[in-house]
Design a protein around this motif. Structure first.
Motif, PDB file in Angstrom:
ATOM      1  N   ARG F  88      -4.041   4.213  -2.967  1.00  0.00           N
ATOM      2  CA  ARG F  88      -4.866   3.240  -3.667  1.00  0.00           C
ATOM      3  C   ARG F  88      -4.273   1.839  -3.533  1.00  0.00           C
ATOM      4  N   GLU F  89      -5.129   0.859  -3.342  1.00  0.00           N
ATOM      5  CA  GLU F  89      -4.648  -0.515  -3.241  1.00  0.00           C
ATOM      6  C   GLU F  89      -4.152  -1.011  -4.602  1.00  0.00           C
ATOM      7  N   SER F  90      -4.681  -0.455  -5.684  1.00  0.00           N
ATOM      8  CA  SER F  90      -4.187  -0.850  -7.004  1.00  0.00           C
ATOM      9  C   SER F  90      -2.736  -0.417  -7.165  1.00  0.00           C
ATOM     10  N   VAL F  91      -2.392   0.728  -6.617  1.00  0.00           N
ATOM     11  CA  VAL F  91      -1.032   1.246  -6.749  1.00  0.00           C
ATOM     12  C   VAL F  91      -0.093   0.479  -5.823  1.00  0.00           C
ATOM     13  N   ARG F  92      -0.575   0.162  -4.618  1.00  0.00           N
ATOM     14  CA  ARG F  92       0.239  -0.624  -3.696  1.00  0.00           C
ATOM     15  C   ARG F  92       0.400  -2.052  -4.194  1.00  0.00           C
ATOM     16  N   GLY F  93      -0.484  -2.453  -5.126  1.00  0.00           N
ATOM     17  CA  GLY F  93      -0.322  -3.779  -5.738  1.00  0.00           C
ATOM     18  C   GLY F  93      -0.996  -4.897  -4.976  1.00  0.00           C
ATOM     19  N   LYS F  94      -1.683  -4.567  -3.877  1.00  0.00           N
ATOM     20  CA  LYS F  94      -2.436  -5.628  -3.223  1.00  0.00           C
ATOM     21  C   LYS F  94      -3.577  -5.078  -2.373  1.00  0.00           C
ATOM     22  N   VAL F  95      -4.578  -5.915  -2.253  1.00  0.00           N
ATOM     23  CA  VAL F  95      -5.749  -5.587  -1.466  1.00  0.00           C
ATOM     24  C   VAL F  95      -5.396  -5.801   0.002  1.00  0.00           C
ATOM     25  N   GLY F  96      -5.655  -4.814   0.826  1.00  0.00           N
ATOM     26  CA  GLY F  96      -5.291  -4.898   2.235  1.00  0.00           C
ATOM     27  C   GLY F  96      -6.207  -5.809   3.035  1.00  0.00           C
ATOM     28  N   GLY F  97      -5.787  -6.122   4.241  1.00  0.00           N
ATOM     29  CA  GLY F  97      -6.542  -7.018   5.101  1.00  0.00           C
ATOM     30  C   GLY F  97      -7.922  -6.480   5.440  1.00  0.00           C
ATOM     31  N   ARG F  98      -8.012  -5.199   5.779  1.00  0.00           N
ATOM     32  CA  ARG F  98      -9.299  -4.613   6.146  1.00  0.00           C
ATOM     33  C   ARG F  98     -10.284  -4.691   4.973  1.00  0.00           C
ATOM     34  N   HIS F 100     -10.263  -6.775   2.415  1.00  0.00           N
ATOM     35  CA  HIS F 100     -10.637  -8.173   2.240  1.00  0.00           C
ATOM     36  C   HIS F 100     -11.738  -8.587   3.205  1.00  0.00           C
TER      37      HIS F 100
END
Lengths: 257, 257, 257, 257, 257, 257
Positions: F88-98, F100
């Protein structure tokens, strides 16, 4: 043997020599630091938590113009509160799940005894920083934070921010852990016991003997309704004694009011 | 009047009654908590910092197979160390510039007196948590962290992780603040003076009287070479007295070695 | 041989052929880019820093209605300013300790020569981006940022945002590094020397010869008071020459005022 | 009237017409999506949660070479699961306290019925994504995740990653909410009731009738031991019915084993 | 009038005096900085981008033991590349959507002309930092990054990290923007035109005249197939001229190979 | 054989039996969940995306007092939408490039058919959450989000937040992927084909047959102008059919207007 008889029937000697229904020694030091409106060091055995209460005028945005106050809490462990050093959450860049969970628990328990209307649009922030951890840090935080909060409200009364601290505080609140170890229910678990407990329960109670929070978890072995009853009896006994310690501490420095 | 005469010529009465070249009362408590290899509470006037030293085998990845040890430090303030509550950096999700700067300063100062070869591939992590802040928290951290580090090295020697604590520690280190207030150089500034200082300098010195760090900043009024000389004299005097307090504390508990 | 005699007594040949008290060639290019109110490329030997100054009306919230202006700075390295590529701090998701420390240093130095009252409620933001790093990037940033700031203030005067750039700027400021290498004090260290320096000091001085910042660090070998004196002499000489270069650059494009 | 008589003695008509001890309609759809080893849509009234179970070989680093497996869970709400849109936690850049707390709860409950030795060094990750929220999302997640986990373990058995799904699963687990509304204990609260509840409790039970988790919170009004007993009776009834629904769903698709 | 005739039939005078099918002046400076394996400053009108190429042995973990190389890119704007200062993404703590999108675009375009097998398990990292932005920064980045990449591969060949730069580079690549402004298709839009464009398209082409990327967006007014054809004709013309500039630059410094 | 003849001349049998110019089965379910103003499940073959549209009064700060509305979109994948679980991007702490990149694409496409003036200062937020991914998730998101947006605007009209949904929506919009596989242009690629495509293009078109977005990428093999023409023909055919499906879905539930 009935589970209900477990506590009284045997002389359980715990690693630290306590009876199964015996609290660790409790010490509550008020005015531990000079600046906060309330500042308490609570020691439950080797567990030591510094609890400060900050009184500020105004409430968070979402609560404005409601006429109601707010109480919130944050819990944290110093890196070497534990045997192995824990990385700082500020350095890791995020607050972990356990910290979040405990902060929320403390906040709910304290809000449970506050009359938000009598508090008015003021906020109390409770900070519980664990200097040394030997089990029961979240329950010690609740017990200590209550005393810090009372001091902050007395400060607010003396400084005419609220009319009466007594009207804001509907009841007292304390908390204690109980658990089942090797099939035996026990009161107030230090780390050594806590890590071996099959069932682990934190119980927050008011001075009038009602429950504010019950959090029982049995990841390692489910527990029966009978065991639950024994655990709640132990928790009730422990909380009564903690509340006596709170009262004694709050009378000590004398005539704040 | 020559600047050099400033200190002796007048009887400056500071808000707390001290002479301009007088330290605040210092108290160093070892074994403040039970678990860390080194645990010190240092009090400089109303400033109180808890300094723990963690000794671990192994070094960070970039230093592996070098045969050398590593010493690092982290500094933090509890939310109510200050008159107004400061938000936790863990909650804000990042370590602020000031915290970073001070953590790095403490690390450099302590590394400055450690023989990394004698330490071998072991690491010492120093955690300086400010319980109460009244000026000089970074210098108190350095002075206290040194004592905690010595205790951790003695522990390591007793537990045969290193051969000799004495060989690892090349020298002692302490630090103190000096500043110019209303044109007068002063030693060991509490918050009240610090916030009014035109020039502010932190000076870390070894037991043999040499400098490890000098950080002088004069955002509000530049300072001359003459003023600098007076400030360095004051800092030298202060550090000598702090080092005496360190020695006294380290002899106290007796025969750790 | 006395330490004080070190500089003059011997013909030290440095890797780049300089004398121990000799600056690297300095080049200051104004209007390096077109858009910013001030835009400077400063080259100190192979170190190249692009410094821009942004003038904006208004100040940060905490300074509103004070009648005072504000000056702040941010420092950053492009990934290939260094021999090995450095990961971007934007990608890592946080600003590192070194970056924070340098940004704050630059800000303090520039604020040290600005009359905030004369600036009024306006803000100057200095951005120092290192295109190529060969030692002394932070001191080059300070020296270059000063020129960019003057240009921004001249722009503000021409555009009637402030009355007079001259009244805002109380003095000029430059900075240079000095250090002790193999026991010899040296001025203006390139990377090769910097990485071998036992003692490393950055000194920011005003045009009138006073200190704004002294940051001396001796992680690898403490330094004595005598060595300090020699280093400060070198820094004073270096800063005087840098200030001459600043003046020359600022006169060049002619009649901005 | 005794509190114990409360449930049976009156005909409480709830907003949705249910009796106080009546569950909302439950629907469990297996193989809701095609790819995951287990994929379940659970609907409890208007609450809908998609629960997937991912079976992977290997365990997290800290558990390697233990011979034991691991079960973990993550909970999340889609932005428009709620009446007002909730910002994504990925966009805010951090997982909130409530999400953390619920994810940890689900993980503990599921681990409570798994024999980690029989699972071997394999991991099951449960993802509970709330498509629509109308109260009881965390308890629906636990109930649904159990079914998804069984499917994933059956998949693992068919694909010879484990010997026997039945040996891994020690017992079933389900969860339900109970609460006190206007002084009346109620089973399975939808959002409308939940937001008015003085006391709110989530109870996870095994198929054999024991407790795995009890989380009772009474921020708005403490509850007595008698009330607690009634609430636990209701929860026991509700969980029995949910477990019947789980069994029915798991038998449906037929001979997976 | 047919759309197809638009370009030739009229003498459009653009704000900067160019014809509708005319590129801005292009300047490509190689070895712009000393350290990187490839370092290029590309100027397209007032747009200036510094492109560096870093050659390193080894590939990211997910590509190990594949025998294939990897090419990746990062794009960033300096704060004052723009008329109004843009906050640094490192300070905001995250890379924005636009930056992500452009970084990925550049990476894809460059990978499109690289033979990953001939590159072997080596990586090329392209960093495109915009010093000044006047429209077309992403296309200038692609055009400049190609030249920097060639230089890095020539370096790798000279240093025997790869056999032949020529075998790695399958083709050249450049990119240019086109758009429809007031109904008229135009080549190479500066910021002023870009912000007024109804349709905006970036086209990356190989030296042999094929497309690598087409990104056309018409948020403000959809475009027809006929308009698309005209835009692609313009882009083809522009890319041919950019590729001539690339060739000229790469021949300049002479015998790198 | 001419590239233009490719589609009709041969009977390409794709893995799923489709012709090269054939769409996968499309199913659009409106009111998929109850609460959002618009809630659509779109299924394109095995790809399933839940699209919700949230209508709120007011616009983001930067658009206030413009009289214009705003449309924005966020795209996300559930962890097990894919064969291997995605963190999950919430767990990784950031929204990925794809993520976005796709969110921005969807937003632009939808804004391309909205009359912002007719919308007034209201905002529509589109959330596209992929429940199952089998290629073409971004184009399915656009096609589905359009239907959800229409429903939200009809809701706004019924609730008198806007005058007329029809006036806000200037045109319909849909999107489809096309690509070249083994030299053959194909319409609507599932994951299996997508991962083998040399060229991959997403094309968003309006109901009146014009382009809103063209994103063609040829990381693996550049494509010629002739191939581009065939791909655009295929995309035009596909979009026409998707728009028919949108119309059919929007007529279904009948008299919303």
């Amino acid at each position: 043997m009935e589970i209900k008889d477990m506590i009284s029937s045997t002389t359980v000697i715990r690693p630290d020599g306590r009876q199964s229904d015996e609290l660790r020694p409790v010490r509550i030091t008020r005015a531990f630091t000079d600046v906060p409106e309330g500042s308490v060091l609570i020691e439950c055995g080797n567990t030591r938590v510094m609890c400060t209460a900050t009184f500020t005028q105004g409430v968070p945005r979402w609560r404005k113009d409601s006429g109601l106050g707010w109480v919130t809490a944050e819990y944290s462990m110093l890196p070497r509160a534990t045997a192995e050093r824990t990385d700082r959450e500020s350095v890791r860049g995020k607050v972990g799940g356990r910290t979040h969970e405990i902060s929320r628990l403390i906040g709910r328990c304290l809000r449970g005894v506050v009359d938000m209307k009598a508090l008015g649009e003021n906020q109390i922030q409770l900070d519980c920083d664990v200097l040394q951890a030997d089990g029961g840090t979240r329950t010690a935080s609740i017990t200590g934070a209550y005393v810090a909060m009372v001091d902050a409200l007395r400060w607010a009364q003396r400084n005419r921010r609220i009319r009466s601290a007594k009207r804001v505080i509907k009841d007292s609140v304390s908390a204690v852990s109980v658990g089942v170890i090797d099939g035996r229910p026990m009161l107030d678990l230090p780390y050594l016991e806590d890590s071996r407990a099959m069932t682990d329960m934190n119980v927050a109670m008011t001075g009038s003997g009602e429950f504010i929070e019950i959090q029982g978890t049995a990841e390692h072995r489910p527990f029966s309704r009978d065991e639950l009853d024994v655990l709640l009896d132990l928790a009730t006994k422990g909380n009564r004694e903690l509340q006596a310690a709170q009262r004694a501490a709050l009378e000590e420095l004398g005539a704040a009011e």
